[in-house]
Motif scaffolding. Structure first.
Motif, short mmCIF file in Angstrom:
data_model
loop_
_atom_site.label_atom_id
_atom_site.label_comp_id
_atom_site.label_asym_id
_atom_site.label_seq_id
_atom_site.Cartn_x
_atom_site.Cartn_y
_atom_site.Cartn_z
N LEU A 73 0.83 -1.20 0.00
CA LEU A 73 0.00 0.00 0.00
C LEU A 73 0.87 1.25 0.00
O LEU A 73 1.88 1.32 0.71
CB LEU A 73 -0.92 0.01 1.22
N ASN A 74 0.46 2.25 -0.79
CA ASN A 74 1.19 3.51 -0.78
C ASN A 74 0.72 4.38 0.39
O ASN A 74 -0.14 3.98 1.17
CB ASN A 74 1.06 4.23 -2.12
N SER A 75 1.27 5.56 0.49
CA SER A 75 0.97 6.43 1.64
C SER A 75 -0.50 6.85 1.67
O SER A 75 -1.07 7.05 2.75
CB SER A 75 1.87 7.67 1.60
N ASP A 76 -1.15 7.00 0.50
CA ASP A 76 -2.55 7.41 0.48
C ASP A 76 -3.47 6.37 1.10
O ASP A 76 -4.44 6.71 1.78
CB ASP A 76 -3.00 7.70 -0.96
N PHE A 77 -3.18 5.10 0.84
CA PHE A 77 -4.08 4.02 1.28
C PHE A 77 -3.53 3.22 2.45
O PHE A 77 -4.15 2.22 2.85
CB PHE A 77 -4.37 3.08 0.11
N ALA A 78 -2.41 3.64 3.01
CA ALA A 78 -1.82 2.89 4.12
C ALA A 78 -2.78 2.82 5.31
O ALA A 78 -2.80 1.82 6.04
CB ALA A 78 -0.50 3.52 4.53
N GLY A 79 -3.56 3.86 5.52
CA GLY A 79 -4.48 3.88 6.64
C GLY A 79 -5.70 3.00 6.48
O GLY A 79 -6.48 2.86 7.44
N SER A 80 -5.91 2.41 5.31
CA SER A 80 -7.08 1.56 5.09
C SER A 80 -6.97 0.25 5.86
O SER A 80 -7.99 -0.39 6.16
CB SER A 80 -7.26 1.27 3.60
N GLY A 81 -5.75 -0.18 6.15
CA GLY A 81 -5.54 -1.40 6.92
C GLY A 81 -5.79 -2.69 6.17
O GLY A 81 -5.81 -3.76 6.77
N VAL A 82 -5.99 -2.62 4.85
CA VAL A 82 -6.25 -3.84 4.07
C VAL A 82 -4.93 -4.54 3.75
O VAL A 82 -3.86 -3.94 3.79
CB VAL A 82 -7.00 -3.53 2.77
N ALA A 83 -5.04 -5.82 3.42
CA ALA A 83 -3.88 -6.61 3.02
C ALA A 83 -3.96 -6.87 1.52
O ALA A 83 -5.03 -7.15 0.98
CB ALA A 83 -3.83 -7.93 3.78
N LEU A 84 -2.82 -6.76 0.85
CA LEU A 84 -2.77 -6.98 -0.60
C LEU A 84 -2.28 -8.38 -0.94
O LEU A 84 -1.85 -8.62 -2.05
CB LEU A 84 -1.87 -5.93 -1.26
N SER A 85 -2.38 -9.29 0.01
CA SER A 85 -1.91 -10.66 -0.23
C SER A 85 -2.84 -11.43 -1.16
O SER A 85 -2.40 -12.33 -1.86
CB SER A 85 -1.78 -11.41 1.10
N ASP A 86 -4.13 -11.06 -1.19
CA ASP A 86 -5.09 -11.73 -2.06
C ASP A 86 -5.80 -10.69 -2.91
O ASP A 86 -6.83 -10.14 -2.52
CB ASP A 86 -6.10 -12.52 -1.22
N LEU A 87 -5.25 -10.42 -4.08
CA LEU A 87 -5.82 -9.39 -4.96
C LEU A 87 -7.11 -9.85 -5.63
O LEU A 87 -7.81 -9.04 -6.24
CB LEU A 87 -4.80 -8.99 -6.03
N SER A 88 -7.42 -11.15 -5.55
CA SER A 88 -8.64 -11.66 -6.15
C SER A 88 -9.84 -11.54 -5.22
O SER A 88 -10.96 -11.91 -5.60
CB SER A 88 -8.46 -13.13 -6.56
N SER A 89 -9.64 -11.02 -4.01
CA SER A 89 -10.73 -10.89 -3.05
C SER A 89 -11.81 -9.95 -3.59
O SER A 89 -11.52 -8.85 -4.05
CB SER A 89 -10.20 -10.36 -1.72
N ALA A 90 -13.07 -10.39 -3.52
CA ALA A 90 -14.18 -9.58 -4.04
C ALA A 90 -14.45 -8.37 -3.15
O ALA A 90 -14.97 -7.36 -3.63
CB ALA A 90 -15.44 -10.45 -4.14
N GLU A 91 -14.10 -8.46 -1.86
CA GLU A 91 -14.37 -7.35 -0.94
C GLU A 91 -13.30 -6.27 -1.01
O GLU A 91 -13.56 -5.12 -0.63
CB GLU A 91 -14.45 -7.87 0.50
N LEU A 92 -12.12 -6.60 -1.50
CA LEU A 92 -11.00 -5.66 -1.48
C LEU A 92 -11.28 -4.37 -2.26
O LEU A 92 -11.08 -3.27 -1.73
CB LEU A 92 -9.74 -6.34 -2.00
N PRO A 93 -11.77 -4.42 -3.51
CA PRO A 93 -12.04 -3.16 -4.24
C PRO A 93 -13.08 -2.29 -3.55
O PRO A 93 -12.94 -1.06 -3.51
CB PRO A 93 -12.52 -3.65 -5.62
N ASP A 94 -14.13 -2.92 -2.99
CA ASP A 94 -15.17 -2.14 -2.32
C ASP A 94 -14.61 -1.44 -1.08
O ASP A 94 -14.94 -0.28 -0.81
CB ASP A 94 -16.34 -3.05 -1.93
N THR A 95 -13.79 -2.17 -0.31
CA THR A 95 -13.20 -1.58 0.89
C THR A 95 -12.32 -0.39 0.54
O THR A 95 -12.37 0.66 1.19
CB THR A 95 -12.39 -2.63 1.66
N LEU A 96 -11.51 -0.53 -0.49
CA LEU A 96 -10.62 0.55 -0.91
C LEU A 96 -11.41 1.73 -1.46
O LEU A 96 -11.05 2.90 -1.25
CB LEU A 96 -9.64 0.03 -1.96
N THR A 97 -12.51 1.44 -2.17
CA THR A 97 -13.36 2.51 -2.71
C THR A 97 -13.99 3.33 -1.58
O THR A 97 -13.99 4.57 -1.62
CB THR A 97 -14.46 1.92 -3.60
N GLN A 98 -14.52 2.65 -0.59
CA GLN A 98 -15.12 3.34 0.54
C GLN A 98 -14.09 4.20 1.27
O GLN A 98 -14.39 5.33 1.70
CB GLN A 98 -15.75 2.33 1.50
#
Length: 224
Positions: A73-98
Motif C-alpha cells: 500500500l502507498n501512503s494514500d491508502f496505508a491507513g485503510s488497513g487492508v492486506a494486498l496478499s489476495d488481490l482476487s478478493s471480491a471485498e477488497l475493491p469495495d473496501t478501498l473505494t469506501q
C-alpha cells in the motif's frame, strides 16, 4: 567407474546445472521505470455504453525482494488497513473505494467517450483502483476493480493494459407503478377533473332558472 567415464559424467552434470541456472534466471523482469496505459471499455451485452465518468486511484507500489515482486500500500491508502496478499478478493475493491471516498483521496477522473472508452495514459507501474463515480444514464454504476501495471501474460510483462473484460454494466430496474395510482412519469390529466361537478351544478341551476322563467311567462300570459 573408469576415469574417462567419471569425467564424462561430471561434464554432463555440469551442463545440466548450467542449463538449470539459465532457466531459473531467464524469466522476464519488470521495468519499473517504464510507463504504460490502462484502457477500459464500458459495455452492456457486448455493446459500448457512453456517458458517466471513471476515476483512477493509485493504491500500491511495486515491491521487490530476492527477485520476487508484489505490491504494498502507498501512503494514500496505508491507513485503510487492508492486506494486498489476495488481490482476487471480491471485498477488497469495495473496501478501498469506501476508504478513498471517505478520505476524499485525489484520483484521475475522465469522462467516458461516445465509444464507451476511457484511456489513462503515462501510468507508472503499480496497483490501481478503477471506480465509476458517475454512471451512464439508465445504467447502474459498474463495480470497482483492481488493475496491476504491468501484468504477466504468457511469461512476459504487458504495460498497456486492456481492462474491458472486467466491466459489464447493468441497466437500472424499471420503476414499479402502484395499481390505482397514476404513473408520475406520465402526464397528469386527473387534476382537470375538479371542474366537472361545478359544471354539472351550474348546468342544473341554469336549467332550473330557464324552467322558472318559462313557467312565469306562461303564468303571466294566462292571467292577461
Amino acid at each position: 567407474m573408469k576415469p574417462k567415464k567419471y569425467v564424462t559424467a561430471l561434464f554432463i552434470v555440469a551442463v545440466l546445472l548450467c542449463t538449470l541456472n539459465v532457466t531459473a534466471f531467464a524469466h522476464d523482469v519488470p521495468d519499473l521505470t517504464k510507463e504504460g496505459s490502462i484502457s477500459i471499455t464500458m459495455k452492456y451485452q457486448g455493446k459500448a455504453v457512453s456517458g458517466g465518468m471513471l476515476t483512477l486511484y493509485r493504491v500500491g507500489d511495486v515491491h521487490e525482494e530476492d527477485g520476487n515482486y508484489d505490491f504494498v500500500l502507498n501512503s494514500d491508502f496505508a491507513g485503510s488497513g487492508v492486506a494486498l496478499s489476495d488481490l482476487s478478493s471480491a471485498e477488497l475493491p469495495d473496501t478501498l473505494t469506501q476508504y478513498a471516498e471517505k478520505q476524499k483521496l485525489p484520483g484521475i477522473t475522465q469522462d467516458i467517450g461516445s465509444d464507451g472508452k476511457v484511456s489513462f495514459q503515462n501510468v507508472s507501474p503499480g496497483l490501481y483502483l478503477i471506480v465509476q463515480n458517475k454512471a451512464a444514464e439508465g445504467y447502474n454504476k459498474a463495480e470497482s476493480f483492481l488493475v496491476s501495471l504491468p501484468y504477466m501474460e504468457n511469461g512476459s510483462y504487458v504495460y498497456n493494459v486492456d481492462a474491458s473484460p472486467k466491466v459489464e454494466l447493468e441497466k437500472e430496474p424499471a420503476k414499479p407503478v402502484t395499481p390505482g395510482k397514476p404513473d408520475p412519469s406520465l402526464p397528469q390529466t386527473g387534476q382537470l377533473n375538479w371542474p366537472i361537478p361545478v359544471l354539472v351544478i351550474a348546468g342544473l341551476l341554469l336549467f332550473s332558472f330557464g324552467w322558472a322563467l318559462r313557467f312565469r311567462k306562461r303564468s303571466t300570459g294566462y292571467e292577461g
